[in-house]
Design a protein around this motif. Structure first.
Motif, mmCIF file in Angstrom:
data_model
loop_
_atom_site.group_PDB
_atom_site.id
_atom_site.type_symbol
_atom_site.label_atom_id
_atom_site.label_comp_id
_atom_site.label_asym_id
_atom_site.label_seq_id
_atom_site.Cartn_x
_atom_site.Cartn_y
_atom_site.Cartn_z
ATOM 1 N N THR A 90 18.301 -40.268 -1.591
ATOM 2 C CA THR A 90 19.113 -40.262 -0.242
ATOM 3 C C THR A 90 19.978 -39.992 -0.994
ATOM 4 N N THR A 91 20.409 -40.062 -2.028
ATOM 5 C CA THR A 91 22.226 -39.529 -2.490
ATOM 6 C C THR A 91 22.306 -38.433 -2.714
ATOM 7 N N VAL A 92 20.914 -37.217 -3.700
ATOM 8 C CA VAL A 92 20.600 -36.067 -3.588
ATOM 9 C C VAL A 92 21.106 -35.581 -1.792
ATOM 10 N N GLY A 129 21.816 -32.867 -6.922
ATOM 11 C CA GLY A 129 21.800 -31.371 -6.321
ATOM 12 C C GLY A 129 20.319 -30.893 -6.275
ATOM 13 N N LEU A 130 19.571 -31.350 -7.719
ATOM 14 C CA LEU A 130 17.939 -30.965 -7.520
ATOM 15 C C LEU A 130 17.880 -29.325 -7.313
ATOM 16 N N ASN A 131 18.614 -28.622 -6.842
ATOM 17 C CA ASN A 131 18.696 -27.241 -6.755
ATOM 18 C C ASN A 131 19.489 -26.192 -7.553
ATOM 19 N N VAL A 132 19.137 -24.924 -7.257
ATOM 20 C CA VAL A 132 19.520 -24.709 -8.417
ATOM 21 C C VAL A 132 21.478 -24.011 -8.488
ATOM 22 N N ALA A 133 21.562 -23.931 -6.965
ATOM 23 C CA ALA A 133 23.144 -23.763 -6.499
ATOM 24 C C ALA A 133 23.978 -25.573 -6.342
ATOM 25 N N ASP A 134 23.086 -26.966 -6.221
ATOM 26 C CA ASP A 134 23.951 -27.739 -6.230
ATOM 27 C C ASP A 134 23.910 -28.030 -8.275
ATOM 28 N N GLU A 135 22.934 -27.901 -8.987
ATOM 29 C CA GLU A 135 22.852 -28.873 -10.235
ATOM 30 C C GLU A 135 24.082 -27.770 -10.259
ATOM 31 N N ALA A 136 23.619 -26.485 -9.990
ATOM 32 C CA ALA A 136 25.200 -25.145 -11.375
ATOM 33 C C ALA A 136 26.826 -25.725 -10.513
ATOM 34 N N ARG A 137 27.037 -26.158 -9.699
ATOM 35 C CA ARG A 137 28.008 -26.494 -8.913
ATOM 36 C C ARG A 137 27.913 -28.051 -9.357
ATOM 37 N N SER A 138 27.530 -28.792 -9.282
ATOM 38 C CA SER A 138 28.021 -29.904 -10.231
ATOM 39 C C SER A 138 28.709 -30.278 -11.201
ATOM 40 N N LEU A 139 27.904 -29.624 -12.240
ATOM 41 C CA LEU A 139 28.356 -29.077 -13.761
ATOM 42 C C LEU A 139 29.672 -28.622 -13.550
ATOM 43 N N VAL A 157 11.692 -35.480 -9.057
ATOM 44 C CA VAL A 157 11.820 -34.445 -8.651
ATOM 45 C C VAL A 157 11.521 -34.383 -6.803
ATOM 46 N N PRO A 158 12.247 -33.496 -6.272
ATOM 47 C CA PRO A 158 13.472 -33.921 -5.149
ATOM 48 C C PRO A 158 11.532 -33.248 -3.883
ATOM 49 N N ALA A 159 12.099 -33.422 -2.891
ATOM 50 C CA ALA A 159 11.443 -34.080 -2.026
ATOM 51 C C ALA A 159 11.137 -32.312 -1.492
ATOM 52 N N GLU A 160 11.537 -31.250 -1.478
ATOM 53 C CA GLU A 160 10.968 -30.507 -0.950
ATOM 54 C C GLU A 160 9.633 -29.221 -2.464
ATOM 55 N N TYR A 161 9.756 -30.269 -3.385
ATOM 56 C CA TYR A 161 8.345 -30.033 -4.108
ATOM 57 C C TYR A 161 7.431 -30.482 -4.760
ATOM 58 N N ARG A 162 8.058 -32.298 -3.806
ATOM 59 C CA ARG A 162 6.786 -33.262 -3.990
ATOM 60 C C ARG A 162 5.180 -33.162 -4.734
ATOM 61 N N ASP A 163 4.949 -32.179 -3.697
ATOM 62 C CA ASP A 163 3.157 -31.777 -4.068
ATOM 63 C C ASP A 163 3.222 -30.443 -5.088
ATOM 64 N N ARG A 164 4.097 -29.978 -5.430
ATOM 65 C CA ARG A 164 4.346 -28.873 -6.804
ATOM 66 C C ARG A 164 5.231 -29.327 -7.869
ATOM 67 N N PRO A 165 5.172 -30.673 -8.332
ATOM 68 C CA PRO A 165 5.933 -31.156 -9.357
ATOM 69 C C PRO A 165 6.150 -30.350 -10.640
ATOM 70 N N ASP A 166 4.679 -29.105 -10.831
ATOM 71 C CA ASP A 166 4.910 -28.458 -11.942
ATOM 72 C C ASP A 166 6.525 -27.171 -11.216
ATOM 73 N N ASP A 167 5.750 -27.112 -10.673
ATOM 74 C CA ASP A 167 7.102 -25.691 -10.174
ATOM 75 C C ASP A 167 8.668 -26.259 -10.234
ATOM 76 N N TYR A 168 8.292 -27.678 -9.784
ATOM 77 C CA TYR A 168 9.820 -27.976 -10.147
ATOM 78 C C TYR A 168 10.126 -27.829 -11.337
ATOM 79 N N VAL A 169 9.265 -28.689 -12.221
ATOM 80 C CA VAL A 169 9.431 -28.212 -13.773
ATOM 81 C C VAL A 169 9.650 -27.057 -14.290
#
Length: 379
Positions: A90-92, A129-139, A157-169
């Motif tokens: 929800t916060t993401v 953020g849990l994506n490249v752009a939002d994690e980078a801007r947060s930091l 693991v964000p919702a868009e990678y729910r079924d692909r956790p290894d891809d998110y890692v």
């Protein structure tokens, strides 16, 4: 600019407790500690009037880069719903839709809250953020507010990678780490059931270490698991939560330099069991206290509140709790210049509206921080 604080009734240095003391500051460093009668001249003088003086609190675990709140989720928990960590998503969503100014202003608001309550150093994690752009801007934003910045792209693991956790890692270990590394000092992983397992955690931490980041870890919050022993194996500065520990976990911590950081605000806000801080201290483990300030499971910026909870619920003495919120938390950040009032340390001090540090737990909920000196400057 030099500053001297005199007529200190009780000086809690982190190494000892003195009476009738004074402290001298030059620039952003403490340069002298002694009796009031021998205090040197200075450009500015503060008479403590017999009050207690402590090191500024060090909050070594906080999640300030977020937007929105989760008050409704808190209300549901207080009505009986269990905490699972699922509300993070929800916060993401709120964080991704917020502007840079929104994120910066909210973090500054919370830093100001914390400073008024005596916190002079605060760590800030990403992780909403849990994506490249939002994690980078947060930091990138966090790095303008504190030197203690932590990359927590492995929060859930964000919702868009729910079924692909290894891809998110793989994303976290590659493009995401590449983007955040210029702004991050630490890498962290939520190593829990429903988040990241031991193999995923090891991959992310070692990838961060290969890019020069220090290691931290969320471990053993929701149940028994590999987090604590993995933190020790990987040489993490701190493993945080430490709620569900077995003897092997305690033995591993006791034989290491990894700090056990306890977060009593999270147990308070989720109605979860509190860690046994007494067990850790009796085993010779360095213990830190931190707020875990975040909008879901511990929306507090108050280190005094966490000190009081640690005394009441984790079986620390008031003296041990204050030490954990100062020198212990400084050790969790590997910052020997913080958390003590000694020559050479950074000039972060607080004057209480009370004669002793005991009052922080004795008078819970009362705003006892009267004066804050941060980096040698009276706030």
């Amino acid at each position: 600019m030099s500053l001297v604080i005199t007529d200190i009734g009780e000086l809690f240095t982190g190494d000892e407790i003195r009476t009738g003391a004074a402290v001298a500051i030059d620039g952003d460093r403490i340069v002298w500690v002694g009796d009031t009668a021998g205090a040197p001249a200075a450009d500015q003088r503060i008479d403590a009037g017999g009050a207690a003086v402590l090191p500024g609190f060090v909050d070594s675990h906080a999640h300030l880069m977020f937007a929105g709140d989760r008050a409704a989720e808190f209300g549901a928990r207080m009505a009986g719903a269990a905490y699972t960590g699922g509300g993070i998503r929800t916060t993401v969503a709120a964080t991704r839709s917020a502007s840079d100014d929104d994120l910066r202003d909210n973090a500054r608001r919370l830093i100001g809250e914390a400073l008024r309550q005596g916190t002079t150093t605060i760590e800030i994690k990403s992780g909403y953020g849990l994506n490249v752009a939002d994690e980078a801007r947060s930091l990138r934003i966090a790095a303008t507010l504190t030197p203690e910045t932590t990359f927590l792209g492995a929060h859930v693991v964000p919702a868009e990678y729910r079924d692909r956790p290894d891809d998110y890692v793989s994303l976290v270990c590659g493009p995401m780490l590449d983007a955040v590394a210029p702004y991050a000092k630490w890498v962290d992983v939520f190593c829990e059931r429903g988040a990241f397992d031991a193999d995923q955690t090891r991959a992310i931490i070692t990838a961060g270490q290969a890019r020069g980041l220090g290691a931290r870890l969320h471990g053993n919050q929701l149940g028994p698991g590999p987090g604590v022993r993995l933190a020790v194996e990987l040489g993490a500065a701190s493993v945080d939560h430490c709620t569900h520990l077995d003897d092997a976990d305690v033995d591993a911590l006791a034989s290491s330099e990894t700090v056990a950081t306890l977060l009593p605000g999270a147990e308070f806000s989720t109605r979860s069991p509190y860690p046994d801080g007494r067990r850790l201290l009796d085993a010779g483990i360095t213990v830190a206290l931190a707020t875990d300030c975040n909008p879901g499971s511990s929306y507090t910026s108050s280190m005094p509140f966490c000190i009081a909870l640690a005394v009441r619920e984790m079986h620390l003495t008031p003296t041990e709790a204050v030490a954990a919120a100062t020198a212990g938390a400084a050790a969790a950040l590997r910052r020997p210049d913080l958390g003590r009032i000694t020559p050479g340390a950074r000039a972060d001090l607080i004057v209480l509206d009370a004669p002793s540090h005991l009052h922080l737990a004795y008078r819970p909920g009362v705003p006892l921080v009267r004066t804050v000196v941060h980096n040698g400057v009276l706030q």
